[in-house]
Design a protein around this motif. Structure first.
Motif, PDB file in Angstrom:
ATOM      1  N   PHE A  65     -15.648 -13.293  -9.359  1.00 23.51           N
ATOM      2  CA  PHE A  65     -15.140 -14.600  -9.428  1.00 23.51           C
ATOM      3  C   PHE A  65     -14.412 -14.983 -10.632  1.00 23.51           C
ATOM      4  CE2 PHE A  65     -16.855 -18.815 -10.973  1.00 23.51           C
ATOM      5  CZ  PHE A  65     -16.090 -19.529 -10.102  1.00 23.51           C
ATOM      6  N   LEU A  66     -14.999 -14.693 -11.694  1.00 24.62           N
ATOM      7  CA  LEU A  66     -14.711 -15.080 -12.941  1.00 24.62           C
ATOM      8  C   LEU A  66     -13.132 -14.656 -13.157  1.00 24.62           C
ATOM      9  CD1 LEU A  66     -17.890 -15.299 -15.179  1.00 24.62           C
ATOM     10  CD2 LEU A  66     -16.885 -17.150 -14.187  1.00 24.62           C
ATOM     11  N   MET A  67     -12.980 -13.316 -12.814  1.00 25.37           N
ATOM     12  CA  MET A  67     -11.870 -12.703 -13.105  1.00 25.37           C
ATOM     13  C   MET A  67     -10.578 -13.372 -12.258  1.00 25.37           C
ATOM     14  SD  MET A  67     -12.110 -10.714 -15.717  1.00 25.37           S
ATOM     15  CE  MET A  67     -10.318 -10.396 -15.669  1.00 25.37           C
ATOM     16  N   CYS A  68     -10.935 -13.594 -11.070  1.00 26.82           N
ATOM     17  CA  CYS A  68     -10.028 -14.125 -10.095  1.00 26.82           C
ATOM     18  C   CYS A  68      -9.827 -15.618 -10.473  1.00 26.82           C
ATOM     19  CB  CYS A  68     -10.461 -13.901  -8.849  1.00 26.82           C
ATOM     20  SG  CYS A  68     -10.522 -12.434  -8.053  1.00 26.82           S
ATOM     21  N   ARG A  69     -10.985 -16.436 -10.606  1.00 25.92           N
ATOM     22  CA  ARG A  69     -10.351 -17.673 -10.957  1.00 25.92           C
ATOM     23  C   ARG A  69      -9.524 -17.888 -12.397  1.00 25.92           C
ATOM     24  NH1 ARG A  69     -15.274 -21.648 -13.185  1.00 25.92           N
ATOM     25  NH2 ARG A  69     -15.011 -20.215 -15.243  1.00 25.92           N
ATOM     26  N   ALA A  70      -9.634 -17.036 -13.208  1.00 29.98           N
ATOM     27  CA  ALA A  70      -8.621 -17.030 -14.215  1.00 29.98           C
ATOM     28  C   ALA A  70      -7.508 -16.606 -14.157  1.00 29.98           C
ATOM     29  CB  ALA A  70      -9.288 -16.092 -15.347  1.00 29.98           C
ATOM     30  N   GLY A 103      -6.200 -10.495   2.083  1.00 29.83           N
ATOM     31  CA  GLY A 103      -7.735 -10.893   2.729  1.00 29.83           C
ATOM     32  C   GLY A 103      -8.241  -9.650   3.512  1.00 29.83           C
ATOM     33  N   ALA A 104      -7.811  -8.415   3.385  1.00 29.98           N
ATOM     34  CA  ALA A 104      -8.019  -7.390   4.217  1.00 29.98           C
ATOM     35  C   ALA A 104      -8.776  -6.391   3.418  1.00 29.98           C
ATOM     36  CB  ALA A 104      -6.686  -6.489   4.494  1.00 29.98           C
ATOM     37  N   VAL A 105      -9.534  -5.476   3.936  1.00 26.60           N
ATOM     38  CA  VAL A 105     -10.449  -4.499   3.103  1.00 26.60           C
ATOM     39  C   VAL A 105     -10.018  -2.993   3.760  1.00 26.60           C
ATOM     40  CG1 VAL A 105     -12.928  -3.431   2.902  1.00 26.60           C
ATOM     41  CG2 VAL A 105     -12.516  -5.959   3.218  1.00 26.60           C
ATOM     42  N   TYR A 106      -9.330  -1.910   2.714  1.00 22.44           N
ATOM     43  CA  TYR A 106      -9.004  -0.779   3.041  1.00 22.44           C
ATOM     44  C   TYR A 106     -10.096   0.298   2.551  1.00 22.44           C
ATOM     45  CZ  TYR A 106      -4.454  -2.837   3.264  1.00 22.44           C
ATOM     46  OH  TYR A 106      -3.239  -3.811   3.933  1.00 22.44           O
ATOM     47  N   ASN A 161      -6.427  -8.370  -1.901  1.00 26.07           N
ATOM     48  CA  ASN A 161      -7.158  -7.332  -0.698  1.00 26.07           C
ATOM     49  C   ASN A 161      -8.176  -6.675  -1.435  1.00 26.07           C
ATOM     50  OD1 ASN A 161      -5.182  -7.378   1.580  1.00 26.07           O
ATOM     51  ND2 ASN A 161      -3.756  -7.278  -0.042  1.00 26.07           N
ATOM     52  N   ALA A 162      -9.023  -5.802  -0.747  1.00 28.52           N
ATOM     53  CA  ALA A 162     -10.228  -5.129  -1.564  1.00 28.52           C
ATOM     54  C   ALA A 162     -10.185  -3.558  -0.929  1.00 28.52           C
ATOM     55  CB  ALA A 162     -11.600  -5.683  -0.762  1.00 28.52           C
ATOM     56  N   ALA A 191     -21.211  -6.551  -0.348  1.00 26.82           N
ATOM     57  CA  ALA A 191     -20.697  -7.323   0.607  1.00 26.82           C
ATOM     58  C   ALA A 191     -20.313  -8.733   0.330  1.00 26.82           C
ATOM     59  CB  ALA A 191     -21.754  -7.405   1.553  1.00 26.82           C
ATOM     60  N   ALA A 192     -20.806  -9.410  -0.656  1.00 29.30           N
ATOM     61  CA  ALA A 192     -20.339 -10.539  -1.345  1.00 29.30           C
ATOM     62  C   ALA A 192     -18.788 -10.469  -1.697  1.00 29.30           C
ATOM     63  CB  ALA A 192     -21.162 -11.271  -2.464  1.00 29.30           C
ATOM     64  N   VAL A 193     -18.515  -9.394  -2.329  1.00 27.03           N
ATOM     65  CA  VAL A 193     -17.114  -9.317  -3.037  1.00 27.03           C
ATOM     66  C   VAL A 193     -16.207  -8.893  -1.660  1.00 27.03           C
ATOM     67  CG1 VAL A 193     -15.613  -7.428  -4.034  1.00 27.03           C
ATOM     68  CG2 VAL A 193     -17.634  -7.790  -5.043  1.00 27.03           C
ATOM     69  N   VAL A 194     -16.693  -8.552  -0.664  1.00 20.62           N
ATOM     70  CA  VAL A 194     -15.610  -8.519   0.634  1.00 20.62           C
ATOM     71  C   VAL A 194     -15.522  -9.793   0.919  1.00 20.62           C
ATOM     72  CG1 VAL A 194     -15.724  -7.767   3.024  1.00 20.62           C
ATOM     73  CG2 VAL A 194     -16.140  -6.221   1.249  1.00 20.62           C
ATOM     74  N   GLY A 195     -16.634 -10.744   1.133  1.00 19.25           N
ATOM     75  CA  GLY A 195     -16.559 -12.024   1.867  1.00 19.25           C
ATOM     76  C   GLY A 195     -15.602 -12.850   0.714  1.00 19.25           C
ATOM     77  N   PHE A 196     -15.750 -12.747  -0.382  1.00 13.92           N
ATOM     78  CA  PHE A 196     -14.931 -13.638  -1.430  1.00 13.92           C
ATOM     79  C   PHE A 196     -13.373 -13.284  -1.240  1.00 13.92           C
ATOM     80  CE2 PHE A 196     -12.806 -13.780  -5.713  1.00 13.92           C
ATOM     81  CZ  PHE A 196     -13.134 -14.830  -6.045  1.00 13.92           C
ATOM     82  N   THR A 197     -13.312 -11.946  -1.241  1.00 21.97           N
ATOM     83  CA  THR A 197     -12.019 -11.411  -1.232  1.00 21.97           C
ATOM     84  C   THR A 197     -11.061 -11.963   0.103  1.00 21.97           C
ATOM     85  OG1 THR A 197     -12.444  -9.500  -2.274  1.00 21.97           O
ATOM     86  CG2 THR A 197     -10.413  -9.563  -1.134  1.00 21.97           C
ATOM     87  N   LYS A 198     -11.792 -11.921   1.352  1.00 23.66           N
ATOM     88  CA  LYS A 198     -11.266 -12.283   2.463  1.00 23.66           C
ATOM     89  C   LYS A 198     -11.062 -14.191   2.252  1.00 23.66           C
ATOM     90  CE  LYS A 198     -13.285  -9.095   5.920  1.00 23.66           C
ATOM     91  NZ  LYS A 198     -12.058  -8.876   6.485  1.00 23.66           N
TER      92      LYS A 198
END
Length: 228
Positions: A99-104, A216-219, A161-162, A140-147
Motif C-alpha cells: 500500500f505505502l509503495m503504491c500510494r507514493a 488488475g490482473a494476476v499472472y 498487475n500482480a 491474498a490481500a495483495v491480490v485484492g489490493f492490486t485488482k
C-alpha cells in the motif's frame, strides 16, 4: 521490449526475484534503482515506514515503473501456535508495504499519464498453504489490493498487475520449513522450484509499453500448479 525513458524502482532488489528483475530491466536500458533493508541495494528502505517511503520517492523524482518485490514468508506455524505479533509483522511487510509503495508513486504516474506497477503475490494467495496462514492471507490481500488499484487507475495510463509465483529458489525461502517447500514442489507439475530469472522475464514484460490492455490482473508463474 519497449520502455519509455523512465526510472524503475525495485523493492526487495538486493537479492532473489527483485535482483533478477533489476538485472533484466537494466539489460533493456532502463534506469533502475533498487531498494532493500539488506546490503547490496542502491537505497536502504523499510517499506513499512511511510515517511521513509515518501522521502525516497520524492528524492528519486518521477518513478515510471514500480516493481514491489519486498516481502517476507513469515512463520510456518499452525494458527493455534501463531503469535499475534508474528501475524501483524507479516501483514505490515507484505500488505502495508505494498500500500505505502503504491500510494507514493501513483500520483506522479497519473500526472505523467503513464506508469507500470507490478506487485508480488503468491500461489499461496490462491491455494492457502497449510501452516502458513499469515503469508497466505497477506498475499491474498495483495491480490485484492492490486485488482482494486488496477480498476481505479484503468483510464489513467497506469497499469497495475500482480505476479503469483509458486516456490522460487530465493534467499527468502532459505528459512522456510522444508516440509512446506517439499509440499509446494510436490504440487508443481514441472516438479521443480522456479528460478528468479524466470519470474523476472514475466515482470519485465508487464513493465513494458507492449502491455496496454491488461490491468488488475494476476499472472501465474507456478510451473503448472495454478488451477484458477
Amino acid at each position: 521490449m519497449s520502455y519509455p525513458d523512465v526510472t524503475a524502482l525495485v523493492t526487495g532488489g538486493a537479492s532473489g526475484i527483485g535482483a533478477a528483475v533489476a538485472t533484466r530491466l537494466r539489460a533493456e536500458g532502463v534506469r533502475v534503482v533498487t531498494a532493500d533493508l539488506a546490503p547490496g541495494a542502491d537505497e536502504k528502505l523499510d517499506v513499512t515506514d511511510p515517511e521513509a517511503v515518501d522521502a525516497l520517492v520524492a528524492a528519486l523524482g518521477p518513478v515510471g515503473i514500480l516493481v514491489h518485490s519486498a516481502g517476507i514468508v513469515g512463520p510456518s506455524k499452525r494458527v493455534a501456535e501463531l503469535g499475534f505479533e508474528e501475524w501483524r509483522t507479516t501483514f505490515r511487510v507484505n500488505v502495508d508495504g505494498t500500500f505505502l509503495m503504491c500510494r507514493a508513486v501513483v500520483p506522479g504516474m497519473v500526472r505523467a499519464g503513464w506508469g507500470r506497477i507490478v506487485t508480488m503475490a503468491s500461489i499461496a494467495a490462491k491455494d492457502g498453504n497449510p501452516a502458513q496462514s499469515a503469508y497466505s492471507a497477506s498475499k491474498a490481500a495483495v491480490v485484492g489490493f492490486t485488482k482494486s488499484l488496477g480498476k481505479e487507475l484503468a483510464t489513467t495510463g497506469v497499469l497495475v498487475n500482480a505476479v503469483a509465483p509458486a516456490a522460487v529458489e530465493t534467499p527468502m525461502n532459505a528459512h522456510t520449513d522444508p516440509a512446506v517447500l517439499a509440499r509446494s514442489q510436490s504440487l508443481t507439475p514441472m516438479g521443480r522450484f522456479g528460478k528468479p530469472e524466470e519470474i523476472a522475464e514475466l515482470v519485465a514484460w508487464l513493465c513494458s509499453a507492449r502491455v496496454s490492455f491488461s490491468t488488475g490482473a494476476v499472472y501465474d508463474a507456478s510451473g503448472g500448479r495454478a488451477s484458477y
